[in-house]
Design an enzyme around this catalytic site. Sequence first.
Site, mmCIF file in Angstrom:
data_model
loop_
_atom_site.group_PDB
_atom_site.id
_atom_site.type_symbol
_atom_site.label_atom_id
_atom_site.label_comp_id
_atom_site.label_asym_id
_atom_site.label_seq_id
_atom_site.Cartn_x
_atom_site.Cartn_y
_atom_site.Cartn_z
ATOM 1 N N ASN A 93 0.838 -1.212 0.000
ATOM 2 C CA ASN A 93 0.000 0.000 0.000
ATOM 3 C C ASN A 93 0.869 1.257 0.000
ATOM 4 O OD1 ASN A 93 -2.595 1.137 -0.111
ATOM 5 N ND2 ASN A 93 -2.497 1.651 2.072
ATOM 6 N N PHE A 109 4.134 -0.201 12.238
ATOM 7 C CA PHE A 109 3.019 0.400 11.501
ATOM 8 C C PHE A 109 2.387 -0.576 10.515
ATOM 9 C CE2 PHE A 109 5.895 3.898 12.497
ATOM 10 C CZ PHE A 109 5.045 4.891 12.954
ATOM 11 N N SER A 118 -5.540 2.316 17.489
ATOM 12 C CA SER A 118 -6.540 3.196 16.888
ATOM 13 C C SER A 118 -7.661 3.488 17.869
ATOM 14 C CB SER A 118 -7.105 2.471 15.664
ATOM 15 O OG SER A 118 -8.292 3.082 15.214
ATOM 16 N N TYR A 155 -11.059 -5.269 11.266
ATOM 17 C CA TYR A 155 -9.973 -4.299 11.479
ATOM 18 C C TYR A 155 -9.916 -3.880 12.954
ATOM 19 C CZ TYR A 155 -7.279 -0.053 11.635
ATOM 20 O OH TYR A 155 -6.346 0.885 11.996
ATOM 21 N N LYS A 203 -7.048 -4.788 16.078
ATOM 22 C CA LYS A 203 -6.295 -3.853 16.933
ATOM 23 C C LYS A 203 -6.503 -4.212 18.407
ATOM 24 C CE LYS A 203 -4.422 -1.280 13.779
ATOM 25 N NZ LYS A 203 -2.973 -1.377 13.522
ATOM 26 N N PHE A 254 -6.398 8.977 16.567
ATOM 27 C CA PHE A 254 -7.781 9.303 16.237
ATOM 28 C C PHE A 254 -7.879 9.412 14.706
ATOM 29 C CE2 PHE A 254 -10.405 9.390 20.053
ATOM 30 C CZ PHE A 254 -9.458 8.822 20.895
#
Length: 343
Positions: free
Chosen positions: A42, A87, A131, A156, A160, A185
């Site tokens: 990506n 990441f 997140s 997703y 997390k 955020f």
Amino acid sequence: MDNKVNAVKLLVTGGAGYIGSHTVASLLTNGHDVTILDDLSNSTASSIRGIEQVSGRSPHLVVGDIRDGECLDRILRGGDFGGVLHFAGLKAVGESVRHPARYYSVNVGGSIELLAAMRRHNVRRLVFSSSATVYDTEAEMPLQESSPSGHPGHAYGRSKQMVEQILTDEVGSDPSLAVAVLRYFNPVGAHPEAALGEAPTGTPNNLVPYIAQVAAGIRPYLEVYGGDYPTPDGTGMRDYVHVMDLARGHVLALDFLCAHGGLHKWNLGAGRAYSVLEVVKAFELARGQQIPYRITGRRPGDAASYWADVGKAARELRWTPQYTLEDMVRHAWAWQQVLARRV
Ligand code: NAD
Ligand code: WQD
């Protein structure tokens, strides 16, 4: 802006991506040495050129998958890594509903593989990209790190939550491991020199890149998802935070881990919310032209409004966001123009 600290040799997974590339530039500027592991699924190697342009230094890029233990071994065997900033992962909420196993494999499986490699090579510090999606957005605002967890309706968000739980258990079993969980955020904006930014492939999922494409004439209008929320103008409200502020937060979190160890969770947000229409207005001012939009139905799963309490990061990391909404959209627009020239 950046201060020199003791240089550390670091592995940054996903460092060619949007938030990772800004953070790598900050880490290099602060004197750290960086190896990036990214499969470029990506992102592209062009972000390495952007990093070099703004930092005047070069990271080492290894193209590979975080789930590849041998690849991790080849990197970490070099020894001496003072920490990992993690990441790498998949981040599209809608796609995670369609391909949950893929999300669990990369986000959870990849994190487990990374932790195992860190153990094998005695790398003891990890900064993890979490997140706000882990929270119950019906909870009392602003959201604190101790606010209740939610039940995200997608793989997703659950991925997390799972990685956060795994990290808690790992530190519980081995207190020599130091972990910073950073709960972002809504990251937006781009590097002020327009050398780095988000380059979405296909239709953008997120508000600001979508508006940028409307402003550039790539898309005819913005669909505003819902005009009947219980908010002052009826549109959804979020806590938008500049990616440069996020990058600085990572450098400070790493410094904190070097000094204190332990397991820590920090919100990284602006500490206030803006509505969709406020973001549109800010973009119109930056662009000097109207952004066409139509108010449509709500997007399934969207909350009306949530924002962060960033007091813990302010107290413990001495991190406070420095960029305004106006900066965020101005930099996003400047970056969009760079992207347009690349096509
Ligand atoms: P991004 O997609 O720009 O960056 C992720 C990078 O990871 C990309 O360069 C991609 O090529 C790489 N990658 C993906 N799968 C990989 C694999 N299997 N092996 C190696 N590399 C792989 O995303 P981003 O916005 O920079 O997000 C970074 C992290 O922050 C992610 O973990 C994301 O979930 C998290 N996060 C993002 C946001 C957001 O809105 N952008 C919000 C909260 C949390
Ligand atoms: C922002 C606001 C939309 C697009 C997502 C993930 C979250 C985190 C950040 C990774 C909302 C509205 C949007 C559009 C719109 N990512 N909107 N028209 O949904 O708050 O958060 O990204 O961890 O997990 O869920 O961000 O940018 O999609 O939406 O009206 O075309 O803009 O309804 O109110 P979101 P977003």
